[in-house]
Scaffold this motif. Structure first.
Motif, short mmCIF file in Angstrom:
data_model
loop_
_atom_site.label_atom_id
_atom_site.label_comp_id
_atom_site.label_asym_id
_atom_site.label_seq_id
_atom_site.Cartn_x
_atom_site.Cartn_y
_atom_site.Cartn_z
N UNK A 72 -4.48 -11.01 -9.75
CA UNK A 72 -4.96 -11.84 -8.64
C UNK A 72 -4.28 -13.20 -8.65
N UNK A 73 -4.19 -13.80 -9.83
CA UNK A 73 -3.54 -15.11 -9.94
C UNK A 73 -2.07 -15.05 -9.55
N UNK A 74 -1.41 -13.92 -9.84
CA UNK A 74 0.02 -13.77 -9.54
C UNK A 74 0.29 -13.29 -8.12
N UNK A 75 -0.75 -12.92 -7.39
CA UNK A 75 -0.57 -12.44 -6.03
C UNK A 75 -0.33 -10.95 -5.90
N UNK A 76 -0.40 -10.21 -7.00
CA UNK A 76 -0.25 -8.75 -6.92
C UNK A 76 -1.46 -8.14 -6.22
N UNK A 77 -2.65 -8.62 -6.57
CA UNK A 77 -3.87 -8.24 -5.85
C UNK A 77 -3.99 -9.15 -4.64
N UNK A 78 -4.07 -8.56 -3.47
CA UNK A 78 -4.07 -9.32 -2.23
C UNK A 78 -5.46 -9.68 -1.74
N UNK B 52 0.00 0.52 3.89
CA UNK B 52 -0.96 1.17 3.00
C UNK B 52 -1.66 0.12 2.14
N UNK B 53 -3.00 0.27 2.03
CA UNK B 53 -3.81 -0.63 1.23
C UNK B 53 -4.66 0.18 0.27
N UNK B 54 -4.45 0.00 -1.02
CA UNK B 54 -5.31 0.62 -2.04
C UNK B 54 -6.60 -0.19 -2.11
N UNK B 55 -7.68 0.40 -1.65
CA UNK B 55 -8.91 -0.37 -1.41
C UNK B 55 -9.43 -1.07 -2.65
N UNK B 56 -9.54 -0.32 -3.75
CA UNK B 56 -10.12 -0.88 -4.97
C UNK B 56 -9.33 -0.38 -6.18
N UNK B 57 -8.60 -1.27 -6.82
CA UNK B 57 -7.95 -0.91 -8.07
C UNK B 57 -8.75 -1.52 -9.21
N UNK B 58 -8.69 -0.87 -10.38
CA UNK B 58 -9.57 -1.31 -11.45
C UNK B 58 -8.92 -1.33 -12.82
N UNK B 59 -7.61 -1.09 -12.91
CA UNK B 59 -6.99 -0.97 -14.23
C UNK B 59 -5.64 -1.68 -14.30
N UNK B 60 -5.22 -1.96 -15.51
CA UNK B 60 -3.91 -2.57 -15.74
C UNK B 60 -2.80 -1.64 -15.26
N UNK B 61 -2.97 -0.35 -15.47
CA UNK B 61 -1.95 0.61 -15.04
C UNK B 61 -1.77 0.58 -13.52
N UNK B 62 -2.86 0.46 -12.80
CA UNK B 62 -2.78 0.45 -11.34
C UNK B 62 -2.06 -0.79 -10.82
N UNK B 63 -2.36 -1.96 -11.37
CA UNK B 63 -1.70 -3.17 -10.88
C UNK B 63 -0.21 -3.14 -11.22
N UNK B 64 0.14 -2.48 -12.32
CA UNK B 64 1.56 -2.32 -12.64
C UNK B 64 2.26 -1.46 -11.61
N UNK C 274 5.30 -2.76 -8.97
CA UNK C 274 6.61 -2.10 -8.84
C UNK C 274 6.87 -1.64 -7.41
N UNK C 275 5.84 -1.14 -6.74
CA UNK C 275 6.00 -0.71 -5.36
C UNK C 275 6.33 -1.89 -4.45
N UNK C 276 5.69 -3.01 -4.66
CA UNK C 276 5.98 -4.21 -3.87
C UNK C 276 7.41 -4.67 -4.11
N UNK C 277 7.84 -4.64 -5.37
CA UNK C 277 9.20 -5.06 -5.69
C UNK C 277 10.23 -4.15 -5.04
N UNK C 278 9.86 -2.89 -4.81
CA UNK C 278 10.78 -1.93 -4.18
C UNK C 278 10.76 -2.02 -2.65
N UNK C 279 9.88 -2.88 -2.11
CA UNK C 279 9.84 -3.08 -0.67
C UNK C 279 8.88 -2.19 0.08
N UNK D 202 0.78 8.85 -6.22
CA UNK D 202 1.09 9.75 -5.10
C UNK D 202 1.13 9.00 -3.78
N UNK D 203 0.12 8.16 -3.56
CA UNK D 203 0.03 7.42 -2.30
C UNK D 203 1.21 6.47 -2.12
N UNK D 204 1.61 5.82 -3.21
CA UNK D 204 2.73 4.88 -3.12
C UNK D 204 4.02 5.60 -2.77
N UNK D 205 4.20 6.80 -3.31
CA UNK D 205 5.38 7.58 -2.96
C UNK D 205 5.35 7.99 -1.48
#
Length: 431
Positions: free
Chosen positions: A301-307, A235-247, A251-256, A223-226
């Protein structure tokens, strides 16, 4: 903070590591009048300077901890700005970004001013307040973004609470966009997670504990990403904890979309199995997830998705933690152990030292517009000297935080801070 010592500091034989520039070399660094005056392979001696032989250990920018609970005002029995900053100095954190979920909450300019004055008088490191996103943290009416920014707030969040109303969140994002302010949000659908004590799954069932599903995090995050894409807000998602969230973030980063995210060092290094026999010091928000989720966070984190990697420092007293698991309060302290615990990922070969330090210093400083996170001439001399290989065993009783609810008690860690410098003044070891 106390007035800084005007005596220059010359660090020699240091491994200069700067994640902002990619620098990684043996050299020297001179601190004068609170800033970095010179650095490089060869820095000439300076009269009156205190010379520090680093013995090849890492000299890096001080860490910036985004979203720590410091207790004041209203919860001084759990932590104070003074005790939090002493713990931060031991852990190499030179900047604390404080959560607003205090009593009263930080939802008015005068409370921001109060915190800044308290930090100036009692803190040994920099302390910057985040302001509440909604009045009273109630999720119903947004705060005065412009006035709070003028007072000194560096970002907006309701701490561990999510804003349930999409209408309120859209309005807050729209106003924040106009001020280029950063919104940090706790991503969890409170209704779906209500009553849960740990990660929903097989282990929770075997322990007889109610679960908090990954879907509660993913639903709120999506919802927040939309809304972030709709409004153009930062927007900064303070704490993500799952594979689904990083996915979803990827995708949101790739969309700009102007989105970033963080993860706590506990979620990067621990999993639900650590709960063991109902160990309440491992009861966190969000809950520790499955090992597959932890591995996904590390890869992100290694790929830079987690900032950002943060401590999620949340002190709790004995009365609220030494209770049956389902009744115990969430939260763990972590500001003093953030670097040492994070170095587990480096020693395991999962994340480079540069990537870890960028997530703990350069990236959060850049997000908040703070003068930190880089080794450059003229930059504030907020520095840490640490041996990444030094082994030690953590004893909770020796931690500087007022509360002792660490999930790393008796853990074998590798990596020790030897010196912390804030604005050119040594704040650890203490004078």
């Amino acid at each position: 903070m106390q007035p800084q010592d005007d005596r220059p500091l010359l660090f020699v034989n240091a491994r200069l590591v700067c994640p902002a520039s990619g620098r990684d070399e043996i050299g020297s660094l001179l601190v004068a009048e609170g800033v970095i005056a010179e650095l490089g392979a060869k820095v000439p001696p300076t009269a009156r300077a205190e010379t520090v032989d680093c013995r090849g250990h890492v000299l890096a920018p001080g860490l910036v901890d985004l979203g720590a609970f410091v207790g004041e005002p209203g919860a001084e029995h759990r932590e104070t700005i003074e005790t939090a900053s002493r713990a931060a100095a031991v852990g190499g954190v030179t900047t604390i970004v404080a959560r607003p979920d205090t009593t009263p909450p930080v939802d008015a300019p005068e409370i921001v001013d109060y915190l800044m004055r308290r930090a100036r008088d009692t803190a040994s490191v920099h302390v910057y307040p985040m302001a509440a996103l909604t009045k009273g943290l109630a999720g119903a009416e947004m705060t005065e973004v412009g006035l709070l920014l003028e007072a000194g707030a560096v970002a907006f969040t309701d701490g561990p609470r999510s804003v349930a109303s999409s209408r309120v969140m859209r309005r807050a994002m729209t106003y924040a966009r106009d001020f280029d302010a950063l919104i940090c949000h706790h991503v969890e659908d409170a209704d779906l997670a209500a009553g849960g004590a740990m990660n929903e799954g097989e282990l929770a069932s075997r322990l007889g504990l109610p679960g908090r599903p990954v879907a509660a995090e993913a639903l709120m995050l999506e919802r927040d990403l939309r809304l972030a894409a709709l409004t153009g807000a930062r927007y900064h998602a303070s704490l993500v904890s799952s594979a689904e969230s990083v996915g979803l973030i990827a995708r949101a980063k790739a969309a700009g979309t102007r989105v970033t995210c963080g993860a706590s060092v506990a979620h990067l290094t621990l999993n639900e199995n650590d709960v063991g026999e109902y160990r309440t010091f491992f009861k966190l928000t969000p809950p520790l997830r499955h090992e597959d989720d932890r591995r996904a966070l590390v890869e992100a984190l290694a790929d830079g998705v987690i900032d950002v990697v943060c401590s999620a420092h949340d002190p709790q007293d004995v009365e609220t933690k030494r209770r049956p698991f389902a009744e115990a309060e969430d939260g763990a302290i972590g500001i003093e152990t953030m670097l040492a615990a994070g170095l587990r990922l480096v020693h395991a070969g999962d994340v480079s030292l540069h990537r870890l330090l960028a997530a703990m210093s350069t990236n959060p400083a850049k997000l908040l517009g703070l003068p930190a996170g880089a080794l450059t001439v003229g930059a504030p001399a907020d520095l840490i000297l640490f041996d990444p290989d030094a082994p030690w065993v953590l004893e909770a009783a020796r931690l500087k935080s007022k509360s002792k609810n660490t999930p790393f008690d008796q853990a074998r860690l590798q990596g020790r801070v030897w010196r912390t410098v804030v604005a050119g003044r040594t704040v650890y070891p203490y004078a």
